[in-house]
Scaffold this motif. Structure first.
Motif, PDB file in Angstrom:
ATOM      1  N   GLU A 124       0.839  -1.208   0.000  1.00  0.00           N
ATOM      2  CA  GLU A 124       0.000   0.000   0.000  1.00  0.00           C
ATOM      3  C   GLU A 124       0.874   1.258   0.000  1.00  0.00           C
ATOM      4  N   LEU A 125       1.959   1.246   0.755  1.00  0.00           N
ATOM      5  CA  LEU A 125       2.859   2.392   0.812  1.00  0.00           C
ATOM      6  C   LEU A 125       3.557   2.595  -0.526  1.00  0.00           C
ATOM      7  N   VAL A 126       3.977   1.519  -1.170  1.00  0.00           N
ATOM      8  CA  VAL A 126       4.640   1.623  -2.474  1.00  0.00           C
ATOM      9  C   VAL A 126       3.669   2.172  -3.513  1.00  0.00           C
ATOM     10  N   GLU A 127       2.423   1.685  -3.510  1.00  0.00           N
ATOM     11  CA  GLU A 127       1.425   2.183  -4.461  1.00  0.00           C
ATOM     12  C   GLU A 127       1.130   3.661  -4.233  1.00  0.00           C
ATOM     13  N   LYS A 128       1.029   4.055  -2.985  1.00  0.00           N
ATOM     14  CA  LYS A 128       0.779   5.465  -2.671  1.00  0.00           C
ATOM     15  C   LYS A 128       1.950   6.327  -3.128  1.00  0.00           C
ATOM     16  N   LEU A 142      11.834   3.393   1.666  1.00  0.00           N
ATOM     17  CA  LEU A 142      10.403   3.232   1.938  1.00  0.00           C
ATOM     18  C   LEU A 142      10.163   2.175   3.016  1.00  0.00           C
ATOM     19  N   GLY A 143      10.937   1.101   2.992  1.00  0.00           N
ATOM     20  CA  GLY A 143      10.806   0.078   4.024  1.00  0.00           C
ATOM     21  C   GLY A 143      11.186   0.602   5.394  1.00  0.00           C
ATOM     22  N   ALA A 144      12.276   1.354   5.455  1.00  0.00           N
ATOM     23  CA  ALA A 144      12.699   1.936   6.735  1.00  0.00           C
ATOM     24  C   ALA A 144      11.673   2.948   7.227  1.00  0.00           C
ATOM     25  N   TYR A 145      11.155   3.774   6.305  1.00  0.00           N
ATOM     26  CA  TYR A 145      10.125   4.739   6.693  1.00  0.00           C
ATOM     27  C   TYR A 145       8.880   4.020   7.202  1.00  0.00           C
ATOM     28  N   GLY A 146       8.432   3.005   6.466  1.00  0.00           N
ATOM     29  CA  GLY A 146       7.230   2.283   6.865  1.00  0.00           C
ATOM     30  C   GLY A 146       7.378   1.564   8.189  1.00  0.00           C
ATOM     31  N   TYR A 150       9.891   2.219  10.716  1.00  0.00           N
ATOM     32  CA  TYR A 150      10.356   3.004  11.855  1.00  0.00           C
ATOM     33  C   TYR A 150       9.627   4.334  12.037  1.00  0.00           C
ATOM     34  N   LEU A 151       9.294   5.039  10.955  1.00  0.00           N
ATOM     35  CA  LEU A 151       8.755   6.389  11.095  1.00  0.00           C
ATOM     36  C   LEU A 151       7.255   6.493  10.882  1.00  0.00           C
ATOM     37  N   ARG A 152       6.706   5.679   9.999  1.00  0.00           N
ATOM     38  CA  ARG A 152       5.294   5.820   9.646  1.00  0.00           C
ATOM     39  C   ARG A 152       4.348   5.717  10.836  1.00  0.00           C
ATOM     40  N   PRO A 153       4.600   4.845  11.791  1.00  0.00           N
ATOM     41  CA  PRO A 153       3.684   4.812  12.944  1.00  0.00           C
ATOM     42  C   PRO A 153       3.641   6.137  13.722  1.00  0.00           C
ATOM     43  N   TYR A 154       4.693   6.921  13.629  1.00  0.00           N
ATOM     44  CA  TYR A 154       4.766   8.161  14.404  1.00  0.00           C
ATOM     45  C   TYR A 154       4.405   9.402  13.589  1.00  0.00           C
ATOM     46  N   VAL A 155       4.836   9.461  12.330  1.00  0.00           N
ATOM     47  CA  VAL A 155       4.629  10.670  11.535  1.00  0.00           C
ATOM     48  C   VAL A 155       3.756  10.444  10.310  1.00  0.00           C
ATOM     49  N   GLY A 156       3.316   9.233  10.065  1.00  0.00           N
ATOM     50  CA  GLY A 156       2.561   8.919   8.858  1.00  0.00           C
ATOM     51  C   GLY A 156       1.265   9.686   8.731  1.00  0.00           C
ATOM     52  N   GLU A 157       0.512   9.773   9.814  1.00  0.00           N
ATOM     53  CA  GLU A 157      -0.774  10.477   9.783  1.00  0.00           C
ATOM     54  C   GLU A 157      -0.579  11.973   9.553  1.00  0.00           C
ATOM     55  N   HIS A 158       0.425  12.550  10.189  1.00  0.00           N
ATOM     56  CA  HIS A 158       0.695  13.987  10.015  1.00  0.00           C
ATOM     57  C   HIS A 158       1.164  14.293   8.592  1.00  0.00           C
ATOM     58  N   ASP A 208       0.448  12.519   5.911  1.00  0.00           N
ATOM     59  CA  ASP A 208      -0.697  12.339   5.023  1.00  0.00           C
ATOM     60  C   ASP A 208      -1.610  13.564   5.060  1.00  0.00           C
ATOM     61  N   LYS A 209      -1.828  14.119   6.247  1.00  0.00           N
ATOM     62  CA  LYS A 209      -2.639  15.345   6.359  1.00  0.00           C
ATOM     63  C   LYS A 209      -1.970  16.517   5.656  1.00  0.00           C
ATOM     64  N   ALA A 210      -0.648  16.636   5.790  1.00  0.00           N
ATOM     65  CA  ALA A 210       0.070  17.728   5.129  1.00  0.00           C
ATOM     66  C   ALA A 210      -0.024  17.602   3.611  1.00  0.00           C
ATOM     67  N   ILE A 211       0.113  16.388   3.083  1.00  0.00           N
ATOM     68  CA  ILE A 211       0.003  16.184   1.639  1.00  0.00           C
ATOM     69  C   ILE A 211      -1.409  16.493   1.172  1.00  0.00           C
ATOM     70  N   THR A 212      -2.410  16.065   1.923  1.00  0.00           N
ATOM     71  CA  THR A 212      -3.798  16.331   1.566  1.00  0.00           C
ATOM     72  C   THR A 212      -4.082  17.831   1.594  1.00  0.00           C
ATOM     73  N   ASN A 213      -3.536  18.550   2.551  1.00  0.00           N
ATOM     74  CA  ASN A 213      -3.773  19.991   2.660  1.00  0.00           C
ATOM     75  C   ASN A 213      -3.052  20.799   1.590  1.00  0.00           C
ATOM     76  N   ILE A 214      -1.923  20.318   1.107  1.00  0.00           N
ATOM     77  CA  ILE A 214      -1.164  21.078   0.116  1.00  0.00           C
ATOM     78  C   ILE A 214      -1.636  20.798  -1.317  1.00  0.00           C
ATOM     79  N   LYS A 215      -2.381  19.722  -1.539  1.00  0.00           N
ATOM     80  CA  LYS A 215      -2.853  19.386  -2.881  1.00  0.00           C
ATOM     81  C   LYS A 215      -3.679  20.501  -3.527  1.00  0.00           C
ATOM     82  N   PRO A 216      -4.636  21.133  -2.819  1.00  0.00           N
ATOM     83  CA  PRO A 216      -5.393  22.217  -3.470  1.00  0.00           C
ATOM     84  C   PRO A 216      -4.509  23.401  -3.887  1.00  0.00           C
TER      85      PRO A 216
END
Length: 169
Positions: free
Chosen positions: A56-60, A135-139, A141-149, A151-159
């Protein structure tokens, strides 16, 4: 009196207090040290094995990368189409257009393009492996802590990006 010393280094080392107290010869000590070094290097190499990224992370990531490149290509085409009339109106009798045509036909430019494209195709597997490792290291080690933030930043900057740098013509 120093001239009378004839002992070789192996005898001197074998008779040193360290080797006498352990009962190990110099050759055995070197062999054990080499084995310990190889074992330590193997353990340290295993520590650096990176986890595989989630599908899912690779596809995204691939989706975001494709949209980003579409934005860049669209911006380049718009810049080129807006600058071309200015260049033609400024130059006298199409000198700039002739100059650009000469540059396109230049052997140096063509060879540089061939070299860069060959280099890019040779480095593609290395870059892909590095990307998957990151991507594996991010998924892992980091994604559990910063993944949601993130994703919100990417969603907010798209418009904003859709307004400034749209990905569709």
């Amino acid at each position: 009196m120093v001239d009378n010393i004839t002992a070789d280094t192996t005898t001197a080392v074998d008779s040193s207090p360290l080797f006498l107290s352990t009962g190990i010869s110099l050759a055995q000590g070197k062999m054990k040290l080499t084995f310990a070094l190889i074992l330590a290097l193997q353990v340290s190499a295993c520590v650096w094995a990176t986890p595989e990224p989630d599908k899912e992370l690779v596809e995204k990531y691939e989706g975001l990368k494709a949209v980003f490149f579409k934005r860049l290509i669209n911006a380049w085409e718009k810049a080129q189409s807006s600058i071309q009339p200015m260049v033609e109106s400024i130059s006298s009798e199409g000198q700039a257009k002739e100059y650009f045509e000469e540059i396109k036909k230049s052997q140096r430019l063509q060879s540089a393009i061939k070299i860069l494209s060959g280099l890019a195709s040779d480095l593609e597997p290395v870059v892909n492996n590095a990307r998957m490792a990151l991507l594996g290291a991010y998924g892992h080690y980091l994604r559990p802590y910063v993944g949601e933030h993130l994703d919100k930043a990417i969603t907010n900057i798209k418009p904003v990006l859709d307004t400034v740098l749209p990905h569709e013509g």
